[in-house]
Motif scaffolding. Structure first.
Motif, PDB file in Angstrom:
ATOM      1  N   ASN A   1       0.829  -1.207   0.000  1.00 19.89           N
ATOM      2  CA  ASN A   1       0.000   0.000   0.000  1.00 19.89           C
ATOM      3  C   ASN A   1       0.864   1.258   0.000  1.00 19.89           C
ATOM      4  OD1 ASN A   1      -2.567   1.442   0.300  1.00 19.89           O
ATOM      5  ND2 ASN A   1      -1.766   1.975   2.304  1.00 19.89           N
ATOM      6  N   TYR A   2       1.905   1.266   0.839  1.00 15.76           N
ATOM      7  CA  TYR A   2       2.813   2.414   0.889  1.00 15.76           C
ATOM      8  C   TYR A   2       3.486   2.630  -0.468  1.00 15.76           C
ATOM      9  CZ  TYR A   2       7.068   5.080   1.802  1.00 15.76           C
ATOM     10  OH  TYR A   2       8.084   6.011   1.732  1.00 15.76           O
ATOM     11  N   LEU A   3       4.044   1.565  -1.036  1.00 22.06           N
ATOM     12  CA  LEU A   3       4.747   1.692  -2.313  1.00 22.06           C
ATOM     13  C   LEU A   3       3.804   2.118  -3.430  1.00 22.06           C
ATOM     14  CD1 LEU A   3       7.135  -1.380  -2.059  1.00 22.06           C
ATOM     15  CD2 LEU A   3       7.767   1.045  -1.985  1.00 22.06           C
ATOM     16  N   ASP A   4       2.548   1.726  -3.336  1.00 23.42           N
ATOM     17  CA  ASP A   4       1.573   2.098  -4.361  1.00 23.42           C
ATOM     18  C   ASP A   4       1.428   3.613  -4.438  1.00 23.42           C
ATOM     19  OD1 ASP A   4      -0.541   1.496  -6.299  1.00 23.42           O
ATOM     20  OD2 ASP A   4      -1.890   2.284  -4.765  1.00 23.42           O
ATOM     21  N   TRP A   5       1.169   4.289  -3.293  1.00 22.61           N
ATOM     22  CA  TRP A   5       0.987   5.735  -3.378  1.00 22.61           C
ATOM     23  C   TRP A   5       2.305   6.485  -3.465  1.00 22.61           C
ATOM     24  CZ3 TRP A   5       3.071   8.676   0.459  1.00 22.61           C
ATOM     25  CH2 TRP A   5       3.147   8.157   1.756  1.00 22.61           C
ATOM     26  N   ALA A   6       3.399   5.904  -2.931  1.00 24.68           N
ATOM     27  CA  ALA A   6       4.700   6.567  -3.024  1.00 24.68           C
ATOM     28  C   ALA A   6       5.186   6.608  -4.476  1.00 24.68           C
ATOM     29  CB  ALA A   6       5.720   5.848  -2.140  1.00 24.68           C
ATOM     30  N   VAL A   7       5.089   5.497  -5.174  1.00 19.66           N
ATOM     31  CA  VAL A   7       5.507   5.446  -6.581  1.00 19.66           C
ATOM     32  C   VAL A   7       4.569   6.292  -7.438  1.00 19.66           C
ATOM     33  CG1 VAL A   7       5.788   3.919  -8.580  1.00 19.66           C
ATOM     34  CG2 VAL A   7       6.678   3.230  -6.339  1.00 19.66           C
ATOM     35  N   HIS A   8       3.284   6.253  -7.124  1.00 15.98           N
ATOM     36  CA  HIS A   8       2.323   7.086  -7.864  1.00 15.98           C
ATOM     37  C   HIS A   8       2.665   8.564  -7.705  1.00 15.98           C
ATOM     38  CE1 HIS A   8      -1.368   8.151  -9.866  1.00 15.98           C
ATOM     39  NE2 HIS A   8      -1.758   8.870  -8.825  1.00 15.98           N
ATOM     40  N   SER A   9       3.087   8.960  -6.506  1.00 11.87           N
ATOM     41  CA  SER A   9       3.478  10.356  -6.268  1.00 11.87           C
ATOM     42  C   SER A   9       4.650  10.750  -7.152  1.00 11.87           C
ATOM     43  CB  SER A   9       3.853  10.565  -4.796  1.00 11.87           C
ATOM     44  OG  SER A   9       2.748  10.340  -3.968  1.00 11.87           O
ATOM     45  N   PHE A  10       5.645   9.868  -7.260  1.00 13.34           N
ATOM     46  CA  PHE A  10       6.789  10.171  -8.122  1.00 13.34           C
ATOM     47  C   PHE A  10       6.350  10.299  -9.570  1.00 13.34           C
ATOM     48  CE2 PHE A  10      10.228   8.923 -10.949  1.00 13.34           C
ATOM     49  CZ  PHE A  10      11.198   9.841 -10.592  1.00 13.34           C
ATOM     50  N   ARG A  11       5.469   9.426 -10.002  1.00 11.60           N
ATOM     51  CA  ARG A  11       5.009   9.478 -11.393  1.00 11.60           C
ATOM     52  C   ARG A  11       4.263  10.772 -11.698  1.00 11.60           C
ATOM     53  NH1 ARG A  11       3.036   3.180 -12.027  1.00 11.60           N
ATOM     54  NH2 ARG A  11       5.104   2.331 -12.382  1.00 11.60           N
ATOM     55  N   ILE A  12       3.536  11.286 -10.725  1.00  5.22           N
ATOM     56  CA  ILE A  12       2.825  12.550 -10.921  1.00  5.22           C
ATOM     57  C   ILE A  12       3.809  13.664 -11.266  1.00  5.22           C
ATOM     58  CG2 ILE A  12       1.553  14.377  -9.693  1.00  5.22           C
ATOM     59  CD1 ILE A  12       0.071  12.157  -8.181  1.00  5.22           C
ATOM     60  N   THR A  13       4.983  13.658 -10.630  1.00  2.00           N
ATOM     61  CA  THR A  13       5.939  14.760 -10.805  1.00  2.00           C
ATOM     62  C   THR A  13       6.413  14.920 -12.240  1.00  2.00           C
ATOM     63  OG1 THR A  13       7.887  13.388 -10.311  1.00  2.00           O
ATOM     64  CG2 THR A  13       6.813  14.487  -8.444  1.00  2.00           C
ATOM     65  N   ASN A  14       6.419  13.859 -13.018  1.00  2.00           N
ATOM     66  CA  ASN A  14       6.983  13.952 -14.369  1.00  2.00           C
ATOM     67  C   ASN A  14       6.051  13.418 -15.449  1.00  2.00           C
ATOM     68  OD1 ASN A  14       7.907  10.924 -14.839  1.00  2.00           O
ATOM     69  ND2 ASN A  14       8.518  11.473 -12.765  1.00  2.00           N
ATOM     70  N   VAL A  15       4.772  13.396 -15.143  1.00  2.00           N
ATOM     71  CA  VAL A  15       3.819  12.823 -16.090  1.00  2.00           C
ATOM     72  C   VAL A  15       3.691  13.643 -17.370  1.00  2.00           C
ATOM     73  CG1 VAL A  15       1.767  13.972 -15.133  1.00  2.00           C
ATOM     74  CG2 VAL A  15       1.525  11.754 -16.251  1.00  2.00           C
ATOM     75  N   GLY A  16       3.976  14.937 -17.313  1.00  2.00           N
ATOM     76  CA  GLY A  16       3.746  15.774 -18.484  1.00  2.00           C
ATOM     77  C   GLY A  16       4.969  16.114 -19.301  1.00  2.00           C
ATOM     78  N   VAL A  17       6.123  15.490 -19.020  1.00  2.00           N
ATOM     79  CA  VAL A  17       7.345  15.887 -19.717  1.00  2.00           C
ATOM     80  C   VAL A  17       7.370  15.371 -21.158  1.00  2.00           C
ATOM     81  CG1 VAL A  17       8.709  16.011 -17.600  1.00  2.00           C
ATOM     82  CG2 VAL A  17       8.672  13.903 -18.922  1.00  2.00           C
ATOM     83  N   GLN A  18       8.153  16.058 -21.981  1.00  2.00           N
ATOM     84  CA  GLN A  18       8.329  15.647 -23.372  1.00  2.00           C
ATOM     85  C   GLN A  18       9.224  14.413 -23.440  1.00  2.00           C
ATOM     86  OE1 GLN A  18       6.720  17.289 -25.882  1.00  2.00           O
ATOM     87  NE2 GLN A  18       5.823  18.543 -24.248  1.00  2.00           N
ATOM     88  N   ASP A  19       9.105  13.678 -24.534  1.00  3.66           N
ATOM     89  CA  ASP A  19       9.929  12.479 -24.718  1.00  3.66           C
ATOM     90  C   ASP A  19      11.417  12.814 -24.776  1.00  3.66           C
ATOM     91  OD1 ASP A  19       7.649  10.965 -24.765  1.00  3.66           O
ATOM     92  OD2 ASP A  19       7.534  10.857 -26.952  1.00  3.66           O
ATOM     93  N   THR A  20      11.739  14.036 -25.145  1.00  2.00           N
ATOM     94  CA  THR A  20      13.142  14.436 -25.271  1.00  2.00           C
ATOM     95  C   THR A  20      13.776  14.843 -23.934  1.00  2.00           C
ATOM     96  OG1 THR A  20      12.364  16.650 -25.830  1.00  2.00           O
ATOM     97  CG2 THR A  20      12.904  15.180 -27.669  1.00  2.00           C
ATOM     98  N   THR A  21      12.979  14.958 -22.879  1.00  2.00           N
ATOM     99  CA  THR A  21      13.493  15.332 -21.564  1.00  2.00           C
ATOM    100  C   THR A  21      13.849  14.079 -20.766  1.00  2.00           C
ATOM    101  OG1 THR A  21      12.141  17.335 -21.537  1.00  2.00           O
ATOM    102  CG2 THR A  21      12.958  16.556 -19.420  1.00  2.00           C
ATOM    103  N   GLN A  22      15.070  14.065 -20.233  1.00  2.00           N
ATOM    104  CA  GLN A  22      15.508  12.948 -19.401  1.00  2.00           C
ATOM    105  C   GLN A  22      15.126  13.217 -17.958  1.00  2.00           C
ATOM    106  OE1 GLN A  22      19.615  11.659 -19.995  1.00  2.00           O
ATOM    107  NE2 GLN A  22      19.674  12.889 -21.857  1.00  2.00           N
TER     108      GLN A  22
END
Length: 199
Positions: free
Chosen positions: A169-190
């Motif tokens: 449960n912890y890893l589910d929302w923790a990893v989801h939080s990280f994914r939120i931070t970079n969900v909108g970046v362009q494919d060219t951004t590392q």
């Protein structure tokens, strides 16, 4: 090329000072490890980003070189785990179920029939707010021409519950939080993530 280490204090305190919903102490030092001490921020309310936090420094540094400039941000789970969290958002939510029985008309008795421990319900909401603030910063860095962005999650494992039944449960929302931070970046951004190794 990396920027910001000369200008900032502790990585969590630095970003917390620029986000709404955080308070700070003057002498509230806590020993982190060895002789290193930090002043953890206090999360007292809803978190948001009033203005850009690192864009000026990162774009200034990028203007001085033709090489890729790496923006450095602290991740939402690390900010949460290295802060004092508001006391109305406990890590655990306990549901208690009672059953009423009557021995006679004048003596009702309550019996605890079962209880349920619901993990990390509240703190995940604050982490999502922090993640949305970091997401705005990531997008602004990208608009400013920063094509490499590191989002440090140094304390991801520090919040991991000891009981294996609670870890998913912890890893589910923790990893989801990280994914939120970079969900909108362009494919060219590392996008890089710095975290503690398992061990």
């Amino acid at each position: 090329m990396v920027w910001l280490y000369l200008q900032r204090n502790d990585m969590v305190e630095y970003f917390g000072e620029q986000l709404s919903g955080f308070a700070f102490t003057v002498n509230g030092w806590v020993q982190s490890y060895g002789s290193r001490c930090v002043k953890p921020p206090i999360i007292y309310g809803d978190v948001s980003r009033p203005k850009a936090m690192t864009v000026f420094w990162s774009s200034t540094a990028q203007s001085m070189t033709k090489r890729p400039m790496k923006g450095m941000l602290t991740g939402p789970v690390t900010i949460l785990n290295w802060s004092f969290v508001r006391n109305d958002q406990p890590r655990y939510k306990l549901k208690i179920h009672w059953q009423e029985q009557h021995l006679n008309q004048n003596q009702p008795l309550l019996f605890l029939t079962w209880c349920e421990l619901n993990l990390s319900i509240y703190r995940s909401e604050t982490t999502y707010q922090i993640a949305l603030a970091i997401k705005d910063e990531v997008e602004d860095l990208e608009k400013a021409g920063i094509t490499v962005i590191q989002i440090d999650e140094a304390a991801l494992r520090e919040g991991l519950p000891l009981r294996k039944s609670e870890q998913a449960n912890y890893l589910d929302w923790a990893v989801h939080s990280f994914r939120i931070t970079n969900v909108g970046v362009q494919d060219t951004t590392q996008v890089l993530s710095g975290s503690q190794p398992k061990g």
